[in-house]
Design a protein around this motif. Structure first.
Motif, PDB file in Angstrom:
ATOM      1  N   VAL A  51      -3.613  -8.076 -12.916  1.00  0.00           N
ATOM      2  CA  VAL A  51      -3.015  -7.465 -11.393  1.00  0.00           C
ATOM      3  C   VAL A  51      -3.517  -6.135 -11.360  1.00  0.00           C
ATOM      4  N   LEU A  52      -3.628  -5.397 -12.140  1.00  0.00           N
ATOM      5  CA  LEU A  52      -4.225  -4.088 -11.766  1.00  0.00           C
ATOM      6  C   LEU A  52      -5.744  -4.012 -11.247  1.00  0.00           C
ATOM      7  N   PHE A  53      -6.447  -5.007 -11.798  1.00  0.00           N
ATOM      8  CA  PHE A  53      -7.955  -5.237 -11.292  1.00  0.00           C
ATOM      9  C   PHE A  53      -7.993  -5.550  -9.954  1.00  0.00           C
ATOM     10  N   LEU A  54      -6.973  -6.715  -9.733  1.00  0.00           N
ATOM     11  CA  LEU A  54      -7.174  -7.248  -8.199  1.00  0.00           C
ATOM     12  C   LEU A  54      -6.379  -6.427  -7.225  1.00  0.00           C
ATOM     13  N   LEU A  55      -5.322  -5.610  -7.731  1.00  0.00           N
ATOM     14  CA  LEU A  55      -4.830  -4.567  -6.920  1.00  0.00           C
ATOM     15  C   LEU A  55      -5.985  -3.666  -6.445  1.00  0.00           C
ATOM     16  N   GLY A  56      -6.526  -2.763  -7.713  1.00  0.00           N
ATOM     17  CA  GLY A  56      -7.587  -1.884  -7.395  1.00  0.00           C
ATOM     18  C   GLY A  56      -8.863  -2.605  -6.564  1.00  0.00           C
ATOM     19  N   TRP A  62      -5.754  -1.596  -3.322  1.00  0.00           N
ATOM     20  CA  TRP A  62      -6.031   0.015  -3.413  1.00  0.00           C
ATOM     21  C   TRP A  62      -7.159   0.355  -2.606  1.00  0.00           C
ATOM     22  N   LYS A  63      -8.261  -0.109  -2.829  1.00  0.00           N
ATOM     23  CA  LYS A  63      -9.220   0.489  -1.756  1.00  0.00           C
ATOM     24  C   LYS A  63      -9.145   0.278  -0.333  1.00  0.00           C
ATOM     25  N   PRO A  64      -8.507  -0.708   0.139  1.00  0.00           N
ATOM     26  CA  PRO A  64      -7.992  -0.418   1.578  1.00  0.00           C
ATOM     27  C   PRO A  64      -7.008   0.440   1.863  1.00  0.00           C
ATOM     28  N   ILE A  65      -5.940   0.398   0.983  1.00  0.00           N
ATOM     29  CA  ILE A  65      -5.034   1.600   1.381  1.00  0.00           C
ATOM     30  C   ILE A  65      -5.589   3.032   1.139  1.00  0.00           C
ATOM     31  N   LEU A  66      -6.358   3.099   0.151  1.00  0.00           N
ATOM     32  CA  LEU A  66      -7.008   4.503   0.073  1.00  0.00           C
ATOM     33  C   LEU A  66      -7.857   4.870   1.229  1.00  0.00           C
ATOM     34  N   LEU A  67      -8.608   3.790   1.858  1.00  0.00           N
ATOM     35  CA  LEU A  67      -9.473   3.818   2.838  1.00  0.00           C
ATOM     36  C   LEU A  67      -8.568   4.438   3.988  1.00  0.00           C
ATOM     37  N   ALA A  68      -7.521   3.407   4.005  1.00  0.00           N
ATOM     38  CA  ALA A  68      -6.689   3.994   5.245  1.00  0.00           C
ATOM     39  C   ALA A  68      -6.062   5.169   5.226  1.00  0.00           C
ATOM     40  N   LEU A  69      -5.449   5.570   4.170  1.00  0.00           N
ATOM     41  CA  LEU A  69      -4.934   6.886   4.045  1.00  0.00           C
ATOM     42  C   LEU A  69      -6.012   8.034   4.324  1.00  0.00           C
ATOM     43  N   LYS A  70      -7.468   7.711   3.666  1.00  0.00           N
ATOM     44  CA  LYS A  70      -8.280   8.639   3.919  1.00  0.00           C
ATOM     45  C   LYS A  70      -8.642   8.651   5.489  1.00  0.00           C
ATOM     46  N   GLU A  71      -8.721   7.614   6.058  1.00  0.00           N
ATOM     47  CA  GLU A  71      -8.943   7.487   7.358  1.00  0.00           C
ATOM     48  C   GLU A  71      -7.859   8.321   8.075  1.00  0.00           C
ATOM     49  N   ARG A  72      -6.665   7.961   7.919  1.00  0.00           N
ATOM     50  CA  ARG A  72      -5.657   8.667   8.642  1.00  0.00           C
ATOM     51  C   ARG A  72      -5.585  10.158   8.474  1.00  0.00           C
ATOM     52  N   GLU A  73      -5.750  10.528   7.213  1.00  0.00           N
ATOM     53  CA  GLU A  73      -6.036  11.934   7.031  1.00  0.00           C
ATOM     54  C   GLU A  73      -7.087  12.579   7.697  1.00  0.00           C
TER      55      GLU A  73
END
Length: 166
Positions: free
Chosen positions: A23-28, A32-43
């Motif tokens: 689950v950790l691998f699948l989420l990562g 997480w990458k799209p979430i982190l990318l979206a957060l980075k893009e928002r920032e």
């Protein structure tokens, strides 16, 4: 020791660990990458918006300073134009005053000349009238004086006394 229902078995722990890692691998990999990318893009968007706001603030200050400069220049130009208009009005007033004074002086001079001419004419008429009257009076006196022969002789004698011989 722990009761049997509280102690997990080794197989259960293994499978829980494998599922957790999966689950950790699948989420990562997928979440997480799209979430982190979206957060980075928002920032990045927020930082860009802040930079643009700062830029707009600087531009507004520059525009305000430019507007103040233009307003000051417009006021100076208005004051200059008002001074020129006042100066032109004063010059026009002075020119009109000088023209009116010259015209008045011309009219006064013409009036003086007309008065002098009328005075001369009146004096000439008075002289003519006085001369006529004098002649009339002299003629009447001479007629009366010369009507009597004795008076004529006496008049000639008196004229001769007045005349001195050299």
């Amino acid at each position: 020791m722990l009761p049997a229902f509280l102690s997990p078995e080794l197989g259960l722990i293994f499978w829980q660990l494998v599922i957790f890692l999966l689950v950790l691998f699948l989420l990562g990999k997928f979440a997480w990458k799209p979430i982190l990318l979206a957060l980075k893009e928002r920032e990045d968007n927020i930082e860009g918006a802040l930079r643009m706001a700062d830029q707009a603030k600087i531009e507004m200050q520059q525009l305000k300073a430019g507007n103040e400069k233009l307003l000051t220049e417009a006021r100076l130009e208005r004051d200059r134009m008002m001074q020129e208009a006042t100066q032109m009005a004063n010059q026009h007033r002075e020119a009109e005053k000088a023209r009116a004074t010259a015209e008045a002086n011309t009219i006064i001079q013409q009036a003086r000349e007309a008065i002098q001419q009328e005075k001369n004419a009146a004096l000439a008429e008075v002289k003519n009238t006085a001369a006529k009257l004098s002649l009339d009076i002299a003629e009447r006196i001479l007629r009366r004086e010369l009507a009597d022969p004795a008076a004529q002789t006496q008049l000639v004698d008196s004229y001769l006394k007045d005349v001195k011989l050299n």
